[in-house]
Write a protein that holds these residues in place. Sequence first.
Motif, PDB file in Angstrom:
ATOM      1  N   GLY A 158     -10.720  97.656 -25.902  1.00 42.32           N
ATOM      2  CA  GLY A 158     -10.259  98.930 -25.365  1.00 42.32           C
ATOM      3  C   GLY A 158      -8.842  98.859 -24.832  1.00 42.32           C
ATOM      4  O   GLY A 158      -8.081  99.825 -24.923  1.00 42.32           O
ATOM      5  N   ARG A 159      -8.458  97.719 -24.290  1.00 42.33           N
ATOM      6  CA  ARG A 159      -7.096  97.564 -23.759  1.00 42.33           C
ATOM      7  C   ARG A 159      -6.060  97.701 -24.879  1.00 42.33           C
ATOM      8  O   ARG A 159      -4.975  98.255 -24.672  1.00 42.33           O
ATOM      9  N   LEU A 160      -6.391  97.196 -26.062  1.00 45.46           N
ATOM     10  CA  LEU A 160      -5.432  97.218 -27.157  1.00 45.46           C
ATOM     11  C   LEU A 160      -5.419  98.539 -27.910  1.00 45.46           C
ATOM     12  O   LEU A 160      -4.596  98.737 -28.809  1.00 45.46           O
ATOM     13  N   LEU A 161      -6.343  99.441 -27.578  1.00 40.66           N
ATOM     14  CA  LEU A 161      -6.317 100.764 -28.192  1.00 40.66           C
ATOM     15  C   LEU A 161      -5.211 101.622 -27.594  1.00 40.66           C
ATOM     16  O   LEU A 161      -4.848 102.658 -28.151  1.00 40.66           O
ATOM     17  N   ASP A 162      -4.686 101.202 -26.468  1.00 40.61           N
ATOM     18  CA  ASP A 162      -3.672 101.954 -25.735  1.00 40.61           C
ATOM     19  C   ASP A 162      -2.365 101.167 -25.755  1.00 40.61           C
ATOM     20  O   ASP A 162      -2.281 100.080 -25.188  1.00 40.61           O
ATOM     21  N   ARG A 163      -1.340 101.696 -26.425  1.00 42.64           N
ATOM     22  CA  ARG A 163      -0.075 100.963 -26.502  1.00 42.64           C
ATOM     23  C   ARG A 163       0.579 100.818 -25.138  1.00 42.64           C
ATOM     24  O   ARG A 163       1.343  99.873 -24.928  1.00 42.64           O
ATOM     25  N   PHE A 164       0.308 101.707 -24.196  1.00 43.15           N
ATOM     26  CA  PHE A 164       0.849 101.518 -22.851  1.00 43.15           C
ATOM     27  C   PHE A 164       0.362 100.182 -22.297  1.00 43.15           C
ATOM     28  O   PHE A 164       1.127  99.411 -21.726  1.00 43.15           O
ATOM     29  N   THR A 165      -0.936  99.916 -22.483  1.00 41.80           N
ATOM     30  CA  THR A 165      -1.518  98.679 -21.967  1.00 41.80           C
ATOM     31  C   THR A 165      -1.061  97.472 -22.769  1.00 41.80           C
ATOM     32  O   THR A 165      -0.671  96.446 -22.201  1.00 41.80           O
TER      33      THR A 165
ATOM     34  N   GLU B  98      -1.535  81.649 -25.368  1.00 44.11           N
ATOM     35  CA  GLU B  98      -1.374  82.472 -24.162  1.00 44.11           C
ATOM     36  C   GLU B  98      -2.068  83.823 -24.336  1.00 44.11           C
ATOM     37  O   GLU B  98      -2.751  84.316 -23.434  1.00 44.11           O
ATOM     38  N   LEU B  99      -1.898  84.422 -25.515  1.00 44.83           N
ATOM     39  CA  LEU B  99      -2.511  85.727 -25.772  1.00 44.83           C
ATOM     40  C   LEU B  99      -4.027  85.630 -25.843  1.00 44.83           C
ATOM     41  O   LEU B  99      -4.744  86.523 -25.370  1.00 44.83           O
ATOM     42  N   ARG B 100      -4.519  84.556 -26.438  1.00 47.13           N
ATOM     43  CA  ARG B 100      -5.977  84.375 -26.541  1.00 47.13           C
ATOM     44  C   ARG B 100      -6.607  84.383 -25.149  1.00 47.13           C
ATOM     45  O   ARG B 100      -7.649  85.004 -24.925  1.00 47.13           O
ATOM     46  N   THR B 101      -5.966  83.718 -24.218  1.00 48.32           N
ATOM     47  CA  THR B 101      -6.460  83.685 -22.842  1.00 48.32           C
ATOM     48  C   THR B 101      -6.312  85.039 -22.162  1.00 48.32           C
ATOM     49  O   THR B 101      -7.229  85.529 -21.500  1.00 48.32           O
ATOM     50  N   GLU B 102      -5.157  85.655 -22.339  1.00 46.99           N
ATOM     51  CA  GLU B 102      -4.874  86.942 -21.695  1.00 46.99           C
ATOM     52  C   GLU B 102      -5.802  88.040 -22.199  1.00 46.99           C
ATOM     53  O   GLU B 102      -6.302  88.863 -21.420  1.00 46.99           O
ATOM     54  N   LEU B 103      -6.062  88.050 -23.514  1.00 48.70           N
ATOM     55  CA  LEU B 103      -6.851  89.125 -24.110  1.00 48.70           C
ATOM     56  C   LEU B 103      -8.352  88.893 -24.004  1.00 48.70           C
ATOM     57  O   LEU B 103      -9.134  89.846 -23.980  1.00 48.70           O
ATOM     58  N   GLY B 104      -8.771  87.622 -23.970  1.00 43.77           N
ATOM     59  CA  GLY B 104     -10.198  87.329 -24.011  1.00 43.77           C
ATOM     60  C   GLY B 104     -10.805  87.713 -25.348  1.00 43.77           C
ATOM     61  O   GLY B 104     -11.955  88.147 -25.429  1.00 43.77           O
ATOM     62  N   MET B 105     -10.026  87.545 -26.409  1.00 47.96           N
ATOM     63  CA  MET B 105     -10.456  87.934 -27.754  1.00 47.96           C
ATOM     64  C   MET B 105     -10.263  86.775 -28.730  1.00 47.96           C
ATOM     65  O   MET B 105      -9.460  85.880 -28.496  1.00 47.96           O
ATOM     66  N   ALA B 106     -11.020  86.838 -29.846  1.00 44.41           N
ATOM     67  CA  ALA B 106     -10.930  85.797 -30.861  1.00 44.41           C
ATOM     68  C   ALA B 106     -10.368  86.321 -32.175  1.00 44.41           C
ATOM     69  O   ALA B 106      -9.891  85.545 -32.998  1.00 44.41           O
ATOM     70  N   LEU B 107     -10.428  87.644 -32.382  1.00 42.67           N
ATOM     71  CA  LEU B 107      -9.998  88.235 -33.649  1.00 42.67           C
ATOM     72  C   LEU B 107      -8.928  89.291 -33.369  1.00 42.67           C
ATOM     73  O   LEU B 107      -9.242  90.421 -32.983  1.00 42.67           O
ATOM     74  N   PHE B 108      -7.682  88.912 -33.547  1.00 43.40           N
ATOM     75  CA  PHE B 108      -6.599  89.867 -33.312  1.00 43.40           C
ATOM     76  C   PHE B 108      -5.373  89.441 -34.115  1.00 43.40           C
ATOM     77  O   PHE B 108      -5.304  88.335 -34.666  1.00 43.40           O
ATOM     78  N   GLY B 109      -4.408  90.333 -34.182  1.00 43.17           N
ATOM     79  CA  GLY B 109      -3.170  90.042 -34.891  1.00 43.17           C
ATOM     80  C   GLY B 109      -1.975  90.338 -34.016  1.00 43.17           C
ATOM     81  O   GLY B 109      -2.050  91.157 -33.097  1.00 43.17           O
TER      82      GLY B 109
ATOM     83  N   ILE C  36       0.541  94.234 -30.993  1.00 43.20           N
ATOM     84  CA  ILE C  36      -0.690  93.444 -31.018  1.00 43.20           C
ATOM     85  C   ILE C  36      -1.772  94.323 -31.637  1.00 43.20           C
ATOM     86  O   ILE C  36      -1.881  95.513 -31.299  1.00 43.20           O
ATOM     87  N   ASN C  37      -2.563  93.767 -32.543  1.00 42.29           N
ATOM     88  CA  ASN C  37      -3.527  94.568 -33.305  1.00 42.29           C
ATOM     89  C   ASN C  37      -4.961  94.059 -33.135  1.00 42.29           C
ATOM     90  O   ASN C  37      -5.207  92.847 -33.127  1.00 42.29           O
ATOM     91  N   ILE C  38      -5.897  94.999 -33.039  1.00 42.02           N
ATOM     92  CA  ILE C  38      -7.320  94.678 -32.978  1.00 42.02           C
ATOM     93  C   ILE C  38      -7.832  94.343 -34.371  1.00 42.02           C
ATOM     94  O   ILE C  38      -7.575  95.086 -35.322  1.00 42.02           O
ATOM     95  N   PHE C  39      -8.584  93.251 -34.500  1.00 36.96           N
ATOM     96  CA  PHE C  39      -9.273  92.884 -35.742  1.00 36.96           C
ATOM     97  C   PHE C  39      -8.518  93.394 -36.969  1.00 36.96           C
ATOM     98  O   PHE C  39      -8.957  94.329 -37.641  1.00 36.96           O
ATOM     99  N   PRO C  40      -7.383  92.783 -37.301  1.00 31.74           N
ATOM    100  CA  PRO C  40      -6.585  93.239 -38.452  1.00 31.74           C
ATOM    101  C   PRO C  40      -7.299  92.965 -39.768  1.00 31.74           C
ATOM    102  O   PRO C  40      -8.394  92.386 -39.794  1.00 31.74           O
ATOM    103  N   GLY C  41      -6.659  93.352 -40.870  1.00 34.59           N
ATOM    104  CA  GLY C  41      -7.297  93.216 -42.174  1.00 34.59           C
ATOM    105  C   GLY C  41      -7.293  91.809 -42.744  1.00 34.59           C
ATOM    106  O   GLY C  41      -8.013  91.527 -43.708  1.00 34.59           O
ATOM    107  N   TYR C  42      -6.478  90.906 -42.208  1.00 36.51           N
ATOM    108  CA  TYR C  42      -6.373  89.510 -42.671  1.00 36.51           C
ATOM    109  C   TYR C  42      -6.004  89.421 -44.146  1.00 36.51           C
ATOM    110  O   TYR C  42      -6.326  88.445 -44.817  1.00 36.51           O
ATOM    111  N   GLU C  43      -5.310  90.427 -44.641  1.00 36.94           N
ATOM    112  CA  GLU C  43      -4.880  90.396 -46.031  1.00 36.94           C
ATOM    113  C   GLU C  43      -3.865  89.270 -46.227  1.00 36.94           C
ATOM    114  O   GLU C  43      -2.914  89.131 -45.465  1.00 36.94           O
TER     115      GLU C  43
END
Length: 288
Positions: free
Chosen positions: A54-61, A221-232, A249-256
């Motif tokens: 949810g944090r990454l859905l908002d570009r302000f955040t 650093e981002l992995r720790t800050e976001l608490g996420m495993a799948l991001f771009g 920063i992108n949520i679960f990207p396409g990994y193309e």
Amino acid sequence: MAAQGPFDVIVHKLSDVMVEAAHDCQSQQLLANFQEYMAAHPLTVLLDPLPAMGRLLDRFTSYRIMSHLQHSMADDRICSPPYLELSAGEPGEIRDAVARHQLSFPLICKTRVAHGSNSHEMALIFSVAGLSDVRPPCVLQSFVSHGAVLHKVFVVGQAHFTVERPSLKNFPSGPCDRKTIFFNSREVSKPESCSNLTALDEEVAPPTPPSDAVLGAMVAELRTELGMALFGVDVIVDNKTQRLTIIDINIFPGYEGVNQFFSALLSHIETLLGATGGESCEARDSPE
């Protein structure tokens, strides 16, 4: 979901549903049902947690996260461009805010919502007059010339992979009388893109590829800050300073372009399940 389970791990891409839930009752109910299931099965591993996404859905955040990263890493090789959050405002107010924050033209204008088809609709603004094309809520970000090369960093657990993509060509710094350019970032940066926005106007040496050590430190650093495993992470290399510049920063990207995605994901899931002691979902969900 209960009829289909129990589950050891759930890998989901509910980001679209999360965006739609702001105005769609069916999406709200689907999300509520999912959250109810997760609350009843706390040992099920979720990739990734909804609050983190949810944090990454908002570009302000997400832009605040990028700005914080630049300061927390204290690494001169990494930065993010100056930016401005606009919740509302008339053209005069926007002009004054740009001046106060000392943003330099050209400016990239991006929607506040960072996911969904509309999130790729952007504008390149070249002057104060062009600020009349801004439609809040949005983010204004100073444009950095980078040799028309975008480095998309795809993260899967402890692994990361970098893929080069086309990007916007170089533009001179400073205001000019050029009209605002509206574009779709997905179209510009897709692998087969042949947009005139990516064709350099002059022959320049290709930008220096980013250091994998610097990328690794950024990802950690981002992995720790976001608490996420799948991001771009979208990064560019500044033509002038050669600094690695984080622009999104992108949520679960396409990994193309990441042929190792499924093997890396499987390895990460195996690691997660090993950390839980290897219990089966049936054993964990059975009454004591």
